[in-house]
Design an enzyme around this catalytic site. Structure first.
Site, PDB file in Angstrom:
ATOM      1  N   GLY A   1      87.424   0.236  13.536  1.00  0.00           N
ATOM      2  CA  GLY A   1      88.837   0.620  13.714  1.00  0.00           C
ATOM      3  C   GLY A   1      89.731  -0.616  13.768  1.00  0.00           C
ATOM      4  O   GLY A   1      90.803  -0.658  13.153  1.00  0.00           O
TER       5      GLY A   1
ATOM      6  N   THR B   1      84.982   1.478  17.393  1.00  0.00           N
ATOM      7  CA  THR B   1      86.143   0.657  17.753  1.00  0.00           C
ATOM      8  C   THR B   1      86.166  -0.616  16.910  1.00  0.00           C
ATOM      9  O   THR B   1      87.222  -1.058  16.443  1.00  0.00           O
ATOM     10  CB  THR B   1      86.089   0.326  19.262  1.00  0.00           C
ATOM     11  OG1 THR B   1      86.181   1.565  19.966  1.00  0.00           O
ATOM     12  CG2 THR B   1      87.210  -0.596  19.687  1.00  0.00           C
ATOM     13  N   GLU B   2      84.979  -1.155  16.679  1.00  0.00           N
ATOM     14  CA  GLU B   2      84.860  -2.400  15.900  1.00  0.00           C
ATOM     15  C   GLU B   2      85.468  -2.212  14.501  1.00  0.00           C
ATOM     16  O   GLU B   2      86.307  -3.007  14.056  1.00  0.00           O
ATOM     17  CB  GLU B   2      83.362  -2.685  15.802  1.00  0.00           C
ATOM     18  CG  GLU B   2      82.972  -4.022  15.345  1.00  0.00           C
ATOM     19  CD  GLU B   2      81.446  -4.045  15.125  1.00  0.00           C
ATOM     20  OE1 GLU B   2      80.729  -3.158  15.624  1.00  0.00           O
ATOM     21  OE2 GLU B   2      81.009  -4.956  14.411  1.00  0.00           O
TER      22      GLU B   2
ATOM     23  N   GLU C   1      90.514   7.417  16.046  1.00  0.00           N
ATOM     24  CA  GLU C   1      89.624   8.088  17.016  1.00  0.00           C
ATOM     25  C   GLU C   1      88.372   7.229  17.106  1.00  0.00           C
ATOM     26  O   GLU C   1      87.555   7.247  16.189  1.00  0.00           O
ATOM     27  CB  GLU C   1      89.268   9.501  16.534  1.00  0.00           C
ATOM     28  CG  GLU C   1      90.453  10.428  16.334  1.00  0.00           C
ATOM     29  CD  GLU C   1      91.002  10.963  17.639  1.00  0.00           C
ATOM     30  OE1 GLU C   1      90.471  10.622  18.705  1.00  0.00           O
ATOM     31  OE2 GLU C   1      91.982  11.723  17.566  1.00  0.00           O
TER      32      GLU C   1
ATOM     33  N   CYS D   1      80.905  10.759  20.470  1.00  0.00           N
ATOM     34  CA  CYS D   1      81.851   9.747  20.940  1.00  0.00           C
ATOM     35  C   CYS D   1      82.232   9.973  22.401  1.00  0.00           C
ATOM     36  O   CYS D   1      82.438   9.043  23.151  1.00  0.00           O
ATOM     37  CB  CYS D   1      83.098   9.788  20.071  1.00  0.00           C
ATOM     38  SG  CYS D   1      83.735  11.455  19.875  1.00  0.00           S
TER      39      CYS D   1
ATOM     40  N   LYS E   1      86.635   9.931   2.830  1.00  0.00           N
ATOM     41  CA  LYS E   1      85.288   9.391   2.653  1.00  0.00           C
ATOM     42  C   LYS E   1      84.422   9.791   3.839  1.00  0.00           C
ATOM     43  O   LYS E   1      84.735   9.433   4.983  1.00  0.00           O
ATOM     44  CB  LYS E   1      85.301   7.859   2.549  1.00  0.00           C
ATOM     45  CG  LYS E   1      83.917   7.334   2.134  1.00  0.00           C
ATOM     46  CD  LYS E   1      83.777   5.838   2.291  1.00  0.00           C
ATOM     47  CE  LYS E   1      83.217   5.427   3.628  1.00  0.00           C
ATOM     48  NZ  LYS E   1      81.833   5.880   3.878  1.00  0.00           N
TER      49      LYS E   1
ATOM     50  N   GLU F   1      78.875   1.019  24.286  1.00  0.00           N
ATOM     51  CA  GLU F   1      78.520   2.319  23.709  1.00  0.00           C
ATOM     52  C   GLU F   1      77.162   2.205  23.030  1.00  0.00           C
ATOM     53  O   GLU F   1      76.988   1.400  22.117  1.00  0.00           O
ATOM     54  CB  GLU F   1      79.587   2.735  22.691  1.00  0.00           C
ATOM     55  CG  GLU F   1      79.398   4.139  22.189  1.00  0.00           C
ATOM     56  CD  GLU F   1      80.423   4.535  21.131  1.00  0.00           C
ATOM     57  OE1 GLU F   1      80.746   3.707  20.267  1.00  0.00           O
ATOM     58  OE2 GLU F   1      80.889   5.683  21.177  1.00  0.00           O
TER      59      GLU F   1
ATOM     60  N   GLY G   1      85.602   6.642  13.994  1.00  0.00           N
ATOM     61  CA  GLY G   1      84.420   5.789  13.888  1.00  0.00           C
ATOM     62  C   GLY G   1      84.393   4.814  15.049  1.00  0.00           C
ATOM     63  O   GLY G   1      84.995   5.056  16.103  1.00  0.00           O
TER      64      GLY G   1
HETATM   65  P1  NAD Z   1      81.406   3.301  11.872  1.00  0.00           P
HETATM   66  O1  NAD Z   1      82.677   2.769  12.406  1.00  0.00           O
HETATM   67  O2  NAD Z   1      80.321   2.368  11.574  1.00  0.00           O
HETATM   68  O3  NAD Z   1      81.674   4.103  10.522  1.00  0.00           O
HETATM   69  C1  NAD Z   1      82.611   5.144  10.459  1.00  0.00           C
HETATM   70  C2  NAD Z   1      83.060   5.313   9.035  1.00  0.00           C
HETATM   71  O4  NAD Z   1      83.741   4.129   8.626  1.00  0.00           O
HETATM   72  C3  NAD Z   1      81.941   5.505   8.020  1.00  0.00           C
HETATM   73  O5  NAD Z   1      82.374   6.419   7.038  1.00  0.00           O
HETATM   74  C4  NAD Z   1      81.767   4.119   7.438  1.00  0.00           C
HETATM   75  O6  NAD Z   1      81.221   4.146   6.129  1.00  0.00           O
HETATM   76  C5  NAD Z   1      83.192   3.630   7.416  1.00  0.00           C
HETATM   77  N1  NAD Z   1      83.366   2.181   7.434  1.00  0.00           N
HETATM   78  C6  NAD Z   1      82.487   1.221   7.785  1.00  0.00           C
HETATM   79  N2  NAD Z   1      83.052  -0.009   7.650  1.00  0.00           N
HETATM   80  C7  NAD Z   1      84.316   0.201   7.225  1.00  0.00           C
HETATM   81  C8  NAD Z   1      85.416  -0.646   6.928  1.00  0.00           C
HETATM   82  N3  NAD Z   1      85.323  -1.971   7.048  1.00  0.00           N
HETATM   83  N4  NAD Z   1      86.583  -0.097   6.531  1.00  0.00           N
HETATM   84  C9  NAD Z   1      86.703   1.247   6.441  1.00  0.00           C
HETATM   85  N5  NAD Z   1      85.703   2.103   6.687  1.00  0.00           N
HETATM   86  C10 NAD Z   1      84.516   1.590   7.085  1.00  0.00           C
HETATM   87  O7  NAD Z   1      80.972   4.437  12.905  1.00  0.00           O
HETATM   88  P2  NAD Z   1      79.692   5.351  12.850  1.00  0.00           P
HETATM   89  O8  NAD Z   1      78.536   4.522  13.250  1.00  0.00           O
HETATM   90  O9  NAD Z   1      79.647   6.106  11.572  1.00  0.00           O
HETATM   91  O10 NAD Z   1      80.051   6.424  13.976  1.00  0.00           O
HETATM   92  C11 NAD Z   1      79.859   6.167  15.298  1.00  0.00           C
HETATM   93  C12 NAD Z   1      81.144   5.736  15.967  1.00  0.00           C
HETATM   94  O11 NAD Z   1      82.162   6.707  15.753  1.00  0.00           O
HETATM   95  C13 NAD Z   1      80.983   5.643  17.454  1.00  0.00           C
HETATM   96  O12 NAD Z   1      81.600   4.460  17.907  1.00  0.00           O
HETATM   97  C14 NAD Z   1      81.728   6.861  17.976  1.00  0.00           C
HETATM   98  O13 NAD Z   1      82.175   6.750  19.291  1.00  0.00           O
HETATM   99  C15 NAD Z   1      82.814   6.998  16.985  1.00  0.00           C
HETATM  100  N6  NAD Z   1      83.349   8.364  16.979  1.00  0.00           N
HETATM  101  C16 NAD Z   1      84.563   8.601  17.561  1.00  0.00           C
HETATM  102  C17 NAD Z   1      85.070   9.899  17.610  1.00  0.00           C
HETATM  103  C18 NAD Z   1      86.386  10.195  18.266  1.00  0.00           C
HETATM  104  O14 NAD Z   1      86.908  11.289  18.069  1.00  0.00           O
HETATM  105  N7  NAD Z   1      86.967   9.271  18.999  1.00  0.00           N
HETATM  106  C19 NAD Z   1      84.357  10.935  17.043  1.00  0.00           C
HETATM  107  C20 NAD Z   1      83.119  10.661  16.459  1.00  0.00           C
HETATM  108  C21 NAD Z   1      82.630   9.363  16.431  1.00  0.00           C
END
Ligand code: NAD
Length: 504
Positions: A266, A263-264, A283, A317, A209, A414, A261
């Site tokens: 995750g 940490t919250e 990640e 990130c 997704k 962040e 995505g």
């Molecule tokens: P996010 O956690 O809000 O969303 C990430 C993905 O998860 C999206 O596809 C979203 O639709 C989905 N999602 C949302 N709620 C969910 C749930 N309850 N269960 C499963 N999936 C769900 O993050 P974002 O705002 O899209 O991206 C920014 C974050 O991603 C930042 O914290 C960034 O640091 C992190 N990030 C980390 C890396 C890494 O390699 N460590 C790389 C890129 C981004």
């Protein structure tokens, strides 16, 4: 004719008549003409779900809009996948795995990956434009980084597909089965390739997704999978909101889940699958320190700081969102940084001269603005270069905060925007202590002339990646991942492959 003595004295030059040199260099005088990229992104008005090798209508019957953050116009409609769609995708993936993909000789699987990489290269300009319009990042980044790096990941992992017997001495590597993957919006196409290429190289099938805001390159990549003749069901793309991601991650048919995505989110996912035997890679977020010592090459360091936080509007990130600068050079570094920021071009992401594009969504822009207010309220000093923002779209000038302390929220949380918090240090131990004083541990940067100092810092910094005299450099052969609340597992390189298979 007047004699020398009679000659009228020259009119004294009024300061206001002299354009300061800085204004001549950085003012309107040197404004470039617009240079928009013109390639056609070849977007369809509506995209369905990609399940079992075909685009199919969503069982929910619902669609949502994808918006161009640079002008707030609708780009396309995307299918909103629900529980029944996720289930259909897992069934298709399981069929593809059982009917041959999992047992296919690696050299045959590799051919598909090579084909995907080449097709992506053939359509590179189209993908770069589509990504820029969907995400808001400047075309020079999608053209020179995102798309070539995505193709590089498919090439790199195609090379591994027939060499899996060499991943671990004396052991063979077997696929896990069907893998569920969820990715964020900051590198949509690149994250797809980071996740899909290693999974496929080892012989797994995928249900993925993309982020709700940035799904367009995911459905376009599905077109490439069709063109490459990838067997139906090997990769399935489900578009939709976070709730759909939750269903996808918790699905009982997933042998492994890989999430990138916040940490919250995750943590929410980990709680939802606790007690299951799923393998997991997380990640997550970051709050990297870019550390500049007094013996560093200052001009290069300033360029690295700019690249570290203003690249991709700080929506990275591993962004160097905290600058730790050695006290003797703090004034000089901040002055040079301000000078550099004055000439960054903020604006139309499709313009080839733009350095800072649009923030991905209104919600993210508002989050960043809230952090600016918090920083000011906490007593830090905010500075932004003068710049004209486009009248429509979600734009934010590069912003720096000085006078920041470790207790400030802008130094701890962040922000995920073009905002740099600047702190100072006096000794190497203080630099290490401050850099590690965070819940995260994804990356760090060290700028110094001394090799011994680089070695000490890279050993003591609790970060998955430590760059020395550079920042934000990536390679498919180089594993990437975090410490602490930045997650676990690695992506890229041999270590990344190990997370997608079992050694037997
Ligand atoms: P996010 O956690 O809000 O969303 C990430 C993905 O998860 C999206 O596809 C979203 O639709 C989905 N999602 C949302 N709620 C969910 C749930 N309850 N269960 C499963 N999936 C769900 O993050 P974002 O705002 O899209 O991206 C920014 C974050 O991603 C930042 O914290 C960034 O640091 C992190 N990030 C980390 C890396 C890494 O390699 N460590 C790389 C890129 C981004």
């Amino acid at each position: 004719m007047p004699t020398l003595q009679e000659k009228k004295p020259a009119r004294p030059i009024r300061r206001s008549h002299v354009r300061p040199l800085r204004e001549l260099i950085f003012g309107d005088l040197w404004e470039y003409d617009p240079a928009p990229e013109t390639a056609d992104p070849k977007l369809k008005p509506r995209y369905d779900l990609f399940i079992g090798g075909r685009f199919v209508l969503p069982a929910t019957g619902k669609y949502f809009d994808s918006i161009n953050p640079a002008n707030e116009q609708k780009l396309a409609e995307l299918a909103l996948g629900g529980a029944a769609d996720v289930d259909a995708a897992y069934q298709a993936a399981a069929r593809a795995f059982d009917s041959g993909w999992g047992r296919m000789p690696g050299r045959e699987r590799g051919k598909f990956l090579y084909r995907v990489a080449r097709l992506l290269q053939d359509r590179a300009r189209e993908f770069a434009v589509a990504e820029t319009m969907d995400n808001g990042k400047p075309i020079k980044e999608t053209r020179d980084f995102d798309v070539p790096m995505a193709a590089a990941h498919f090439f790199y992992h195609a090379g591994w597909a027939d060499k899996l017997d060499y991943v671990a001495p004396g052991r063979r590597m077997a696929p896990l089965g069907v893998v569920g993957q969820v990715i964020p919006w900051n590198f949509p196409l690149l994250m797809l390739s980071w996740k899909i290429a290693p999974a496929l190289a080892v012989g797994n099938c995928v249900v993925i997704k993309p982020a709700t805001n940035t799904s367009i390159t995911a459905v376009k990549l599905a077109e490439i999978f069709q063109d490459a003749g990838l067997p139906p069901g090997v990769v399935n793309v489900i578009t939709g909101p976070g709730a759909t991601g939750g269903i996808l991650m918790a699905h009982p048919a997933a042998a492994k889940i890989a999430f990138t995505g916040s940490t919250e989110v995750g943590k929410v996912i980990m709680r939802s699958v606790a007690g299951s035997d799923k393998r997991m890679t997380m990640e997550l977020g970051g709050k990297a320190a870019n550390i500049v010592f007094d013996d560093a090459p200052i001009d290069q360091a300033v360029e690295g700081i700019v690249n570290g936080i203003f690249f991709n509007q700080g929506q990275v990130c591993c962004a160097g969102s905290r600058l730790l600068v050695h006290e003797p050079v703090a004034g000089l570094v901040v002055a040079k940084l301000k000078q550099r920021l004055r000439v960054l071009r903020v604006g139309d992401p499709l313009d080839k001269n733009t350095d800072v594009g649009a923030i991905v969504s209104r919600a993210q822009l508002e989050t960043i603005q809230r952090y600016l207010d918090i920083g000011v309220k906490e007593g830090a000093e905010m500075w932004q270069p003068p710049c004209r923002l486009p009248p429509k779209g979600f734009f934010m000038p590069p912003t720096i905060f000085t006078g920041v302390t470790q207790s400030h929220r802008i130094a701890r949380e962040e922000i995920f925007g073009p905002v740099l918090s600047i702190l100072t240090f006096r000794t190497i131990d203080e630099a290490i202590e401050k850099a590690n004083n965070t819940a995260y541990g994804l990356s760090a940067g060290v700028w110094t002339d001394k090799g011994s100092r680089i070695l000490k810092m890279s050993t003591e910094l609790k970060a998955g990646v430590v760059w020395a005299n550079t920042f934000n450099k990536f390679d498919p052969a180089s594993p990437f991942g975090g410490y602490k609340e930045s997650g676990f597992g690695r992506e890229g390189g041999r270590q990344g492959l190990l997370d997608y298979g079992k050694l037997i």
